[in-house]
Design an enzyme around this catalytic site. Structure first.
Site, PDB file in Angstrom:
ATOM      1  N   ASP A  80       0.833  -1.206   0.000  1.00 26.08           N
ATOM      2  CA  ASP A  80       0.000   0.000   0.000  1.00 26.08           C
ATOM      3  C   ASP A  80       0.868   1.258   0.000  1.00 26.08           C
ATOM      4  OD1 ASP A  80      -2.266   1.533   0.036  1.00 26.08           O
ATOM      5  OD2 ASP A  80      -2.694   1.245   2.163  1.00 26.08           O
ATOM      6  N   ASN A  89       1.676   3.359  -3.036  1.00 28.14           N
ATOM      7  CA  ASN A  89       2.334   3.827  -4.261  1.00 28.14           C
ATOM      8  C   ASN A  89       1.827   5.195  -4.717  1.00 28.14           C
ATOM      9  OD1 ASN A  89       3.816   1.458  -4.414  1.00 28.14           O
ATOM     10  ND2 ASN A  89       2.466   0.493  -5.913  1.00 28.14           N
ATOM     11  N   TRP A 130       2.892   7.935  -2.325  1.00 25.38           N
ATOM     12  CA  TRP A 130       4.323   8.190  -2.514  1.00 25.38           C
ATOM     13  C   TRP A 130       4.539   9.133  -3.702  1.00 25.38           C
ATOM     14  CZ3 TRP A 130       7.948   7.468  -6.355  1.00 25.38           C
ATOM     15  CH2 TRP A 130       9.293   7.462  -5.965  1.00 25.38           C
ATOM     16  N   HIS A 176       3.598   3.659  -8.965  1.00 20.74           N
ATOM     17  CA  HIS A 176       3.472   2.224  -9.211  1.00 20.74           C
ATOM     18  C   HIS A 176       4.782   1.660  -9.775  1.00 20.74           C
ATOM     19  CE1 HIS A 176      -0.692   2.206  -8.141  1.00 20.74           C
ATOM     20  NE2 HIS A 176      -1.060   2.984  -9.137  1.00 20.74           N
ATOM     21  N   THR A 216      -9.714  -7.270  -6.697  1.00 21.86           N
ATOM     22  CA  THR A 216     -10.941  -7.252  -7.490  1.00 21.86           C
ATOM     23  C   THR A 216     -11.630  -5.897  -7.403  1.00 21.86           C
ATOM     24  OG1 THR A 216     -12.066  -8.245  -5.583  1.00 21.86           O
ATOM     25  CG2 THR A 216     -11.355  -9.730  -7.329  1.00 21.86           C
ATOM     26  N   ASN A 267      -9.971  -3.006  -7.318  1.00 18.10           N
ATOM     27  CA  ASN A 267      -9.154  -1.974  -7.969  1.00 18.10           C
ATOM     28  C   ASN A 267      -9.655  -1.582  -9.356  1.00 18.10           C
ATOM     29  OD1 ASN A 267      -5.955  -3.043  -6.548  1.00 18.10           O
ATOM     30  ND2 ASN A 267      -7.445  -1.550  -5.805  1.00 18.10           N
ATOM     31  N   ARG A 285     -10.815   2.051 -10.033  1.00 14.14           N
ATOM     32  CA  ARG A 285      -9.900   3.180 -10.193  1.00 14.14           C
ATOM     33  C   ARG A 285     -10.039   3.800 -11.581  1.00 14.14           C
ATOM     34  NH1 ARG A 285      -4.256   1.457  -7.104  1.00 14.14           N
ATOM     35  NH2 ARG A 285      -5.196   1.234  -5.028  1.00 14.14           N
ATOM     36  N   ARG A 305       1.394  -5.112   6.119  1.00 15.86           N
ATOM     37  CA  ARG A 305       0.769  -4.057   5.310  1.00 15.86           C
ATOM     38  C   ARG A 305       1.558  -2.770   5.500  1.00 15.86           C
ATOM     39  NH1 ARG A 305      -5.322  -2.700   3.677  1.00 15.86           N
ATOM     40  NH2 ARG A 305      -4.852  -0.834   2.481  1.00 15.86           N
TER      41      ARG A 305
END
Length: 239
Positions: A18, A20, A23, A35, A64, A66, A69, A184
């Site tokens: 978790d 990306n 960041w 990513h 599933t 995602n 997005r 995580r």
């Protein structure tokens, strides 16, 4: 800080990667660069786990959920996945990494499905760490498809005959031990529908580092923490 040694090392580590996008946002970059930085971190952590002798590593790459997005981000993620499959095979073979992609692959393009199958085939005989990339994966999906597969292969039996032991071989991780340590990154404290069955007795390690900042040092911290856990698996005395 000393690194734990077997048997105190987990047999199966699962990581929810978790952070990306945050960041990238912190650096005024597009999400795609976050990513990409996260993909580089995958290489580093897989190598670290392989060198320590951890036999199984599962990474939550795409859930599933995602698909909700933005389309451009999904396109970028699929492209990054494609690139990873094409570029990393040589290093995987050099480091004894066996790749398996878990999840409902039918939603991916035919060309991506072929890349996945080719990558799995090319690394199938490697004897080091097994890397499970969970893509279009969800824990609820996994349990549902397992029940459906069991029923298809046991059409003469009623669901009353289904047991935990008889269902386990139909889960997507049938050839892996249950998760010992679930990590995580990114400061969140939830499992987000990841390996729900397999992580029933996992130790949960949450850290603040965003995934592209997650280093071998933080991994070592998680392993030292894990080695100190009193894992009773429901009993009243340590096992």
């Amino acid at each position: 800080m000393s690194i734990p040694t077997p048997p105190s090392l987990p047999r199966h580590i699962a990581i929810i990667m978790d952070g990306n996008r945050r960041w990238a946002k912190n650096r005024f970059m597009p999400a795609g660069l976050g990513h990409a930085a996260g993909a580089q971190r995958v290489r580093d952590i897989v190598k670290a786990c392989a060198e320590m002798g951890i036999p199984h590593l599962s990474l939550f790459a795409f859930s599933t959920e995602n698909w909700k997005r933005p389309p451009e981000e999904i396109t970028g993620l699929m492209g990054l996945f494609r690139t990873y499959l094409q570029r990393e095979i040589r290093d995987m073979n050099a480091n004894g990494v066996r790749l398996k992609v878990l999840g409902d692959k039918q939603r991916f393009s035919e060309s991506l499905q072929k890349l996945i199958a080719d990558a799995e085939q090319q690394t199938a005989h490697n004897l080091g760490i097994t890397l499970y990339i969970c893509a279009n994966y969800g824990g609820r999906w996994d349990m549902l498809q397992a029940v459906q597969a069991w029923q298809k292969n046991n059409s003469n039996l009623s669901l009353d005959s289904l047991t935990e032991a008889s269902l386990a071989p139909y889960l997507s991780t049938a050839d892996a031990p249950e998760v010992d340590l679930l990590i995580r990154t990114g400061g969140e404290s939830r499992v987000s529908n990841f390996l729900l069955w397999q992580a029933a007795y996992a130790e949960l390690f949450f850290c603040e580092e965003l995934w592209p900042d997650f280093t071998g040092e933080t991994l070592n911290q998680a392993l030292v923490w894990f080695a100190g856990r009193d894992r009773r698996f429901g009993s009243s005395a340590p096992i």
